[in-house]
Design a protein around this motif. Sequence first.
Motif, PDB file in Angstrom:
ATOM      1  N   ASN A  29       0.838  -1.199   0.000  1.00 41.72           N
ATOM      2  CA  ASN A  29       0.000   0.000   0.000  1.00 41.72           C
ATOM      3  C   ASN A  29       0.870   1.245   0.000  1.00 41.72           C
ATOM      4  N   GLY A  30       0.278   2.360  -0.350  1.00 41.86           N
ATOM      5  CA  GLY A  30       0.976   3.628  -0.304  1.00 41.86           C
ATOM      6  C   GLY A  30       0.102   4.692   0.326  1.00 41.86           C
ATOM      7  N   LEU A  31       0.733   5.624   0.974  1.00 40.70           N
ATOM      8  CA  LEU A  31       0.036   6.748   1.592  1.00 40.70           C
ATOM      9  C   LEU A  31       0.709   8.036   1.148  1.00 40.70           C
ATOM     10  N   VAL A  32      -0.099   8.956   0.656  1.00 37.35           N
ATOM     11  CA  VAL A  32       0.387  10.288   0.299  1.00 37.35           C
ATOM     12  C   VAL A  32      -0.189  11.267   1.312  1.00 37.35           C
ATOM     13  N   ILE A  33       0.679  12.088   1.875  1.00 34.28           N
ATOM     14  CA  ILE A  33       0.239  13.173   2.742  1.00 34.28           C
ATOM     15  C   ILE A  33       0.467  14.465   1.965  1.00 34.28           C
ATOM     16  N   ASP A  34      -0.639  15.134   1.636  1.00 34.23           N
ATOM     17  CA  ASP A  34      -0.607  16.371   0.861  1.00 34.23           C
ATOM     18  C   ASP A  34      -0.345  17.533   1.810  1.00 34.23           C
ATOM     19  N   LEU A  35       0.786  18.168   1.638  1.00 33.07           N
ATOM     20  CA  LEU A  35       1.186  19.289   2.495  1.00 33.07           C
ATOM     21  C   LEU A  35       1.122  20.623   1.757  1.00 33.07           C
ATOM     22  N   SER A  36       0.433  20.665   0.628  1.00 33.32           N
ATOM     23  CA  SER A  36       0.434  21.874  -0.195  1.00 33.32           C
ATOM     24  C   SER A  36      -0.214  23.071   0.501  1.00 33.32           C
ATOM     25  N   ALA A  37      -1.076  22.836   1.475  1.00 32.58           N
ATOM     26  CA  ALA A  37      -1.715  23.939   2.205  1.00 32.58           C
ATOM     27  C   ALA A  37      -1.104  24.135   3.591  1.00 32.58           C
ATOM     28  N   LEU A  38       0.006  23.449   3.859  1.00 30.20           N
ATOM     29  CA  LEU A  38       0.686  23.594   5.146  1.00 30.20           C
ATOM     30  C   LEU A  38       1.442  24.918   5.177  1.00 30.20           C
ATOM     31  N   LYS A  39       1.224  25.687   6.228  1.00 38.22           N
ATOM     32  CA  LYS A  39       1.881  26.998   6.356  1.00 38.22           C
ATOM     33  C   LYS A  39       2.982  27.003   7.409  1.00 38.22           C
ATOM     34  N   PHE A  40       2.848  26.144   8.425  1.00 34.79           N
ATOM     35  CA  PHE A  40       3.798  26.128   9.543  1.00 34.79           C
ATOM     36  C   PHE A  40       3.872  24.716  10.082  1.00 34.79           C
ATOM     37  N   CYS A  41       5.072  24.302  10.457  1.00 33.92           N
ATOM     38  CA  CYS A  41       5.259  22.978  11.042  1.00 33.92           C
ATOM     39  C   CYS A  41       6.321  23.080  12.120  1.00 33.92           C
ATOM     40  N   ASP A  42       5.933  22.771  13.380  1.00 30.85           N
ATOM     41  CA  ASP A  42       6.911  22.793  14.459  1.00 30.85           C
ATOM     42  C   ASP A  42       7.442  21.384  14.698  1.00 30.85           C
ATOM     43  N   SER A  43       8.225  21.220  15.744  1.00 29.59           N
ATOM     44  CA  SER A  43       8.842  19.917  16.015  1.00 29.59           C
ATOM     45  C   SER A  43       7.800  18.840  16.302  1.00 29.59           C
ATOM     46  N   THR A  44       6.663  19.222  16.854  1.00 29.06           N
ATOM     47  CA  THR A  44       5.597  18.255  17.094  1.00 29.06           C
ATOM     48  C   THR A  44       5.040  17.747  15.771  1.00 29.06           C
ATOM     49  N   GLY A  45       4.909  18.648  14.818  1.00 26.09           N
ATOM     50  CA  GLY A  45       4.451  18.257  13.484  1.00 26.09           C
ATOM     51  C   GLY A  45       5.446  17.343  12.797  1.00 26.09           C
ATOM     52  N   VAL A  46       6.719  17.681  12.907  1.00 28.42           N
ATOM     53  CA  VAL A  46       7.763  16.831  12.334  1.00 28.42           C
ATOM     54  C   VAL A  46       7.711  15.454  12.973  1.00 28.42           C
ATOM     55  N   SER A  47       7.522  15.409  14.288  1.00 29.13           N
ATOM     56  CA  SER A  47       7.463  14.131  15.002  1.00 29.13           C
ATOM     57  C   SER A  47       6.320  13.248  14.506  1.00 29.13           C
ATOM     58  N   ILE A  48       5.156  13.826  14.247  1.00 26.60           N
ATOM     59  CA  ILE A  48       4.028  13.024  13.775  1.00 26.60           C
ATOM     60  C   ILE A  48       4.279  12.518  12.368  1.00 26.60           C
ATOM     61  N   LEU A  49       4.967  13.310  11.544  1.00 28.43           N
ATOM     62  CA  LEU A  49       5.307  12.846  10.192  1.00 28.43           C
ATOM     63  C   LEU A  49       6.319  11.700  10.264  1.00 28.43           C
ATOM     64  N   ILE A  50       7.276  11.810  11.167  1.00 28.70           N
ATOM     65  CA  ILE A  50       8.247  10.724  11.351  1.00 28.70           C
ATOM     66  C   ILE A  50       7.548   9.474  11.860  1.00 28.70           C
TER      67      ILE A  50
END
Length: 99
Positions: A29-50
């Motif tokens: 399977n594959g998962l795409v996360i569309d970040l085209s409308a993302l304006k800000f990402c802090d370390s918590t956001g990076v952690s969830i992506l990891i």
Amino acid sequence: MLSVAGDLDHHTTPRLRAALDELTLAPGNGLVIDLSALKFCDSTGVSILIAAHQRAQEAGAALALAGLDPDLAHIFSIMGLDRLFSFYDTTEAALAALQ
């Protein structure tokens, strides 16, 4: 495909975590996360992506990030995340790559 808009920080990551928890990932399977409308990402956001990457990897699934703003892409690159994630300019390109 999941879409993230606005800020991805300690206030909003629970929503992304809940959406990720609802997905069933399986080998091939594959998962795409569309970040085209993302304006800000802090370390918590990076952690969830990891964490999403690790979950996909454990399931034998592929994960791609699409549409990341060039400024955020530069920050992700400085953090070395370009070695962890596959980035694509558009969701269409990411979906095609995962086919």
